[in-house]
Motif scaffolding. Structure first.
Motif, PDB file in Angstrom:
ATOM      1  N   LEU A  45       0.845  -1.194   0.000  1.00 47.50           N
ATOM      2  CA  LEU A  45       0.000   0.000   0.000  1.00 47.50           C
ATOM      3  C   LEU A  45       0.881   1.245   0.000  1.00 47.50           C
ATOM      4  O   LEU A  45       1.608   1.489   0.960  1.00 47.50           O
ATOM      5  CB  LEU A  45      -0.910   0.006   1.233  1.00 47.50           C
ATOM      6  CG  LEU A  45      -1.971  -1.087   1.292  1.00 47.50           C
ATOM      7  CD1 LEU A  45      -2.543  -1.197   2.698  1.00 47.50           C
ATOM      8  CD2 LEU A  45      -3.096  -0.787   0.295  1.00 47.50           C
ATOM      9  N   MET A  46       0.824   2.023  -1.067  1.00 43.79           N
ATOM     10  CA  MET A  46       1.587   3.252  -1.172  1.00 43.79           C
ATOM     11  C   MET A  46       0.659   4.457  -1.039  1.00 43.79           C
ATOM     12  O   MET A  46      -0.533   4.366  -1.311  1.00 43.79           O
ATOM     13  CB  MET A  46       2.373   3.298  -2.482  1.00 43.79           C
ATOM     14  CG  MET A  46       3.504   2.286  -2.529  1.00 43.79           C
ATOM     15  SD  MET A  46       4.814   2.685  -1.350  1.00 43.79           S
ATOM     16  CE  MET A  46       5.648   1.100  -1.197  1.00 43.79           C
ATOM     17  N   PRO A  47       1.205   5.632  -0.622  1.00 40.69           N
ATOM     18  CA  PRO A  47       0.333   6.709  -0.165  1.00 40.69           C
ATOM     19  C   PRO A  47      -0.177   7.689  -1.210  1.00 40.69           C
ATOM     20  O   PRO A  47      -1.279   8.221  -1.068  1.00 40.69           O
ATOM     21  CB  PRO A  47       1.212   7.448   0.855  1.00 40.69           C
ATOM     22  CG  PRO A  47       2.605   7.253   0.328  1.00 40.69           C
ATOM     23  CD  PRO A  47       2.618   5.891  -0.294  1.00 40.69           C
ATOM     24  N   GLU A  48       0.619   7.978  -2.236  1.00 40.46           N
ATOM     25  CA  GLU A  48       0.208   9.059  -3.132  1.00 40.46           C
ATOM     26  C   GLU A  48       0.943   8.997  -4.455  1.00 40.46           C
ATOM     27  O   GLU A  48       1.913   8.260  -4.608  1.00 40.46           O
ATOM     28  CB  GLU A  48       0.405  10.428  -2.457  1.00 40.46           C
ATOM     29  CG  GLU A  48       1.712  10.546  -1.699  1.00 40.46           C
ATOM     30  CD  GLU A  48       2.722  11.445  -2.351  1.00 40.46           C
ATOM     31  OE1 GLU A  48       2.592  11.731  -3.552  1.00 40.46           O
ATOM     32  OE2 GLU A  48       3.654  11.857  -1.665  1.00 40.46           O
ATOM     33  N   LYS A  49       0.417   9.781  -5.412  1.00 35.32           N
ATOM     34  CA  LYS A  49       0.940   9.771  -6.769  1.00 35.32           C
ATOM     35  C   LYS A  49       1.636  11.074  -7.150  1.00 35.32           C
ATOM     36  O   LYS A  49       2.347  11.126  -8.153  1.00 35.32           O
ATOM     37  CB  LYS A  49      -0.195   9.501  -7.772  1.00 35.32           C
ATOM     38  CG  LYS A  49      -0.795   8.099  -7.655  1.00 35.32           C
ATOM     39  CD  LYS A  49      -1.945   7.920  -8.630  1.00 35.32           C
ATOM     40  CE  LYS A  49      -2.515   6.507  -8.573  1.00 35.32           C
ATOM     41  NZ  LYS A  49      -1.619   5.510  -9.153  1.00 35.32           N
ATOM     42  N   GLN A  73       7.390 -17.637  -7.063  1.00 36.56           N
ATOM     43  CA  GLN A  73       6.126 -18.228  -6.625  1.00 36.56           C
ATOM     44  C   GLN A  73       5.264 -17.250  -5.834  1.00 36.56           C
ATOM     45  O   GLN A  73       4.060 -17.442  -5.697  1.00 36.56           O
ATOM     46  CB  GLN A  73       6.403 -19.466  -5.769  1.00 36.56           C
ATOM     47  CG  GLN A  73       7.099 -20.583  -6.513  1.00 36.56           C
ATOM     48  CD  GLN A  73       7.485 -21.725  -5.593  1.00 36.56           C
ATOM     49  OE1 GLN A  73       6.675 -22.178  -4.784  1.00 36.56           O
ATOM     50  NE2 GLN A  73       8.721 -22.181  -5.691  1.00 36.56           N
ATOM     51  N   GLY A  74       5.874 -16.201  -5.300  1.00 35.01           N
ATOM     52  CA  GLY A  74       5.126 -15.228  -4.513  1.00 35.01           C
ATOM     53  C   GLY A  74       4.397 -14.226  -5.385  1.00 35.01           C
ATOM     54  O   GLY A  74       4.758 -13.978  -6.536  1.00 35.01           O
ATOM     55  N   ARG A  75       3.348 -13.624  -4.818  1.00 35.63           N
ATOM     56  CA  ARG A  75       2.545 -12.629  -5.527  1.00 35.63           C
ATOM     57  C   ARG A  75       2.561 -11.321  -4.742  1.00 35.63           C
ATOM     58  O   ARG A  75       2.661 -11.321  -3.517  1.00 35.63           O
ATOM     59  CB  ARG A  75       1.101 -13.111  -5.677  1.00 35.63           C
ATOM     60  CG  ARG A  75       0.952 -14.348  -6.559  1.00 35.63           C
ATOM     61  CD  ARG A  75      -0.440 -14.935  -6.453  1.00 35.63           C
ATOM     62  NE  ARG A  75      -0.726 -15.382  -5.086  1.00 35.63           N
ATOM     63  CZ  ARG A  75      -0.295 -16.525  -4.565  1.00 35.63           C
ATOM     64  NH1 ARG A  75       0.461 -17.346  -5.291  1.00 35.63           N
ATOM     65  NH2 ARG A  75      -0.594 -16.853  -3.329  1.00 35.63           N
ATOM     66  N   VAL A  76       2.421 -10.228  -5.465  1.00 35.23           N
ATOM     67  CA  VAL A  76       2.335  -8.909  -4.837  1.00 35.23           C
ATOM     68  C   VAL A  76       1.055  -8.234  -5.303  1.00 35.23           C
ATOM     69  O   VAL A  76       0.798  -8.117  -6.508  1.00 35.23           O
ATOM     70  CB  VAL A  76       3.544  -8.030  -5.201  1.00 35.23           C
ATOM     71  CG1 VAL A  76       3.374  -6.633  -4.612  1.00 35.23           C
ATOM     72  CG2 VAL A  76       4.832  -8.659  -4.694  1.00 35.23           C
ATOM     73  N   THR A  77       0.231  -7.832  -4.344  1.00 36.61           N
ATOM     74  CA  THR A  77      -0.991  -7.078  -4.625  1.00 36.61           C
ATOM     75  C   THR A  77      -0.720  -5.618  -4.286  1.00 36.61           C
ATOM     76  O   THR A  77      -0.270  -5.308  -3.184  1.00 36.61           O
ATOM     77  CB  THR A  77      -2.160  -7.597  -3.764  1.00 36.61           C
ATOM     78  OG1 THR A  77      -2.384  -8.974  -4.070  1.00 36.61           O
ATOM     79  CG2 THR A  77      -3.423  -6.814  -4.041  1.00 36.61           C
ATOM     80  N   TYR A  78      -1.003  -4.706  -5.222  1.00 38.63           N
ATOM     81  CA  TYR A  78      -0.607  -3.305  -5.064  1.00 38.63           C
ATOM     82  C   TYR A  78      -1.791  -2.359  -5.126  1.00 38.63           C
ATOM     83  O   TYR A  78      -2.729  -2.554  -5.909  1.00 38.63           O
ATOM     84  CB  TYR A  78       0.385  -2.932  -6.160  1.00 38.63           C
ATOM     85  CG  TYR A  78       0.839  -1.488  -6.112  1.00 38.63           C
ATOM     86  CD1 TYR A  78       1.524  -0.999  -5.003  1.00 38.63           C
ATOM     87  CD2 TYR A  78       0.576  -0.620  -7.172  1.00 38.63           C
ATOM     88  CE1 TYR A  78       1.957   0.320  -4.964  1.00 38.63           C
ATOM     89  CE2 TYR A  78       1.014   0.698  -7.130  1.00 38.63           C
ATOM     90  CZ  TYR A  78       1.695   1.163  -6.022  1.00 38.63           C
ATOM     91  OH  TYR A  78       2.113   2.473  -5.974  1.00 38.63           O
ATOM     92  N   ALA A  79      -1.729  -1.314  -4.292  1.00 42.06           N
ATOM     93  CA  ALA A  79      -2.719  -0.235  -4.350  1.00 42.06           C
ATOM     94  C   ALA A  79      -2.055   1.066  -3.934  1.00 42.06           C
ATOM     95  O   ALA A  79      -1.222   1.095  -3.028  1.00 42.06           O
ATOM     96  CB  ALA A  79      -3.908  -0.536  -3.443  1.00 42.06           C
ATOM     97  N   ASN A  80      -2.427   2.143  -4.607  1.00 42.70           N
ATOM     98  CA  ASN A  80      -1.941   3.479  -4.263  1.00 42.70           C
ATOM     99  C   ASN A  80      -3.158   4.326  -3.894  1.00 42.70           C
ATOM    100  O   ASN A  80      -4.125   4.397  -4.652  1.00 42.70           O
ATOM    101  CB  ASN A  80      -1.183   4.105  -5.441  1.00 42.70           C
ATOM    102  CG  ASN A  80      -0.491   5.408  -5.065  1.00 42.70           C
ATOM    103  OD1 ASN A  80      -1.094   6.329  -4.522  1.00 42.70           O
ATOM    104  ND2 ASN A  80       0.790   5.496  -5.366  1.00 42.70           N
ATOM    105  N   ALA A  81      -3.096   4.990  -2.747  1.00 39.26           N
ATOM    106  CA  ALA A  81      -4.258   5.700  -2.214  1.00 39.26           C
ATOM    107  C   ALA A  81      -4.444   7.093  -2.791  1.00 39.26           C
ATOM    108  O   ALA A  81      -5.455   7.742  -2.498  1.00 39.26           O
ATOM    109  CB  ALA A  81      -4.150   5.791  -0.690  1.00 39.26           C
TER     110      ALA A  81
END
Length: 368
Positions: A45-49, A73-81
């Motif tokens: 989870l990242m804060p800003e653009k 084998q690992g996965r990364v789920t990403y979101a920027n607020a």
């Protein structure tokens, strides 16, 4: 947090030893009887653009490191607020509901996110605070020595003013967001160097680190103080520095005073090249981001020795004490140090920086 700064060098040495296999602090999924294998999901989870570093550097580096550590084998789920604290809470709740294994969190609002951090903890999901120290029961923290960042900015600003700088010199401070705990520490570090040496003629705490807000604040300062009476500007980051430069341009100022920044954004490095911005603070995103990925994977796989080697520092938040942490060192980026910082670390190439608009200025400082 000043009690931690003295241990940064020791931490760097420990991590170097760990990277060589000392302390049994590294290894793949077959080592140390991990509680989970490589098939894990890491939420980021990242804060800003407005600051381009999060999408352009931090997230891609974390993703690549998780992929490497988990043998793809690992996965990364990403979101920027996008600087929206309510949006970030919703994004984090979704990750909790989706049962990710661990969350790397760079909080928009460190206080507002605390109850969601507790929700993750109650769900058995560790939270690694990234770059900004979130409140609540986080498992670890990785960032930079934030007061040192402010000190480096202020010292470099004083150097730019020269040996004749004194309290008659008026400095404007454009600080970061009041909801970001780092901003307070940057400001405190800067003031520890500036107080008694110059006059702080105006000071602003800039909501959401917004460059347009910073531009409006600078325009107000120029109008109040006078465009010829401002000796220097402390800007807490590069995005706001861009807005500050624009405010001076709009006021018809062609010979800009020294302006600070932070994050070594490409546009800021180019402003440094042409003299519109005096300096930025270069923080090694690869070192910070890779450390966060290593902490997250080690924590969820039960690699306690590796996790402890990565978190030899301790920090306090308003809600928790002695949080395991790693603090990464910082460097002043000026015309003289562009080669030894962002170019040496492979963040940018000379071609990235020295586009047609900047070729002549680059050549004048030996970038070619």
């Amino acid at each position: 947090m000043r009690r931690i700064a003295i241990s940064v060098a020791a931490t760097t040495m420990i991590l170097s030893l760990a990277g060589c296999g000392v302390l049994n602090a590294t290894g793949d999924a077959s080592d140390a009887s991990p509680t989970k294998g490589n098939d894990i999901t890491v939420g980021v989870l990242m804060p800003e653009k407005a600051n381009t570093r999060y999408d352009d550097f931090d997230y891609p580096i974390i993703k690549a490191k998780v992929t490497e550590l988990t043998k793809k084998q690992g996965r990364v789920t990403y979101a920027n607020a996008a600087a929206d604290s309510k949006r970030q809470i919703s994004q984090m709740v979704k990750m909790i509901d989706d049962k990710v294994d661990v969350i790397i969190l760079d909080a928009v609002d460190s206080h507002a996110i605390a109850s969601t951090v507790k929700k993750a903890k109650d769900a058995g999901i560790p939270v690694i605070a990234y770059d900004r120290l979130a409140e609540g029961p986080i498992d670890a923290y990785v960032s930079f020595d934030n007061e040192l960042v402010g000190e480096v900015q202020a010292r470099t600003l004083l150097e730019a003013l020269g040996p004749d700088a004194d309290t008659s010199d008026k400095v404007v401070m454009v600080n970061g967001s009041p909801t970001d705990p780092n901003a307070k520490q940057f400001k405190e570090g800067a003031l520890s160097e500036l107080n008694g040496k110059v006059t702080i003629a105006a000071s602003y705490d800039t909501d959401k680190w917004d460059p347009l807000t910073a531009q409006a604040e600078m325009a107000k300062a120029i109008s109040t103080i006078g465009k010829d009476n401002i000796a220097a500007v402390y800007s807490a980051n590069d995005g706001m520095a861009g807005g500050i430069v624009q405010a001076f341009n709009n006021a018809g100022v062609t010979d800009l005073p020294p302006i600070t920044g932070q994050d070594a954004e490409l546009a800021a490095v180019q402003r440094v090249v042409v003299g519109e911005q005096y300096m930025s603070v270069y923080k090694s995103y690869p070192e910070e981001a890779e450390a966060a990925a290593e902490m997250a994977v080690a924590r969820i796989q039960g690699r306690d020795i590796q996790f402890d080697a990565l978190t030899r520092d301790k920090v306090d938040s308003p809600t928790n004490k002695d949080i395991p942490a790693q603090l990464v060192t910082v460097n002043a980026l000026t015309r003289k140090t562009i080669k030894s910082t962002v170019i040496a670390d492979g963040i940018y190439t000379v071609d990235d920086i020295c586009t047609a608009k900047y070729k002549a200025a680059c050549a004048s400082i030996g970038l070619k």
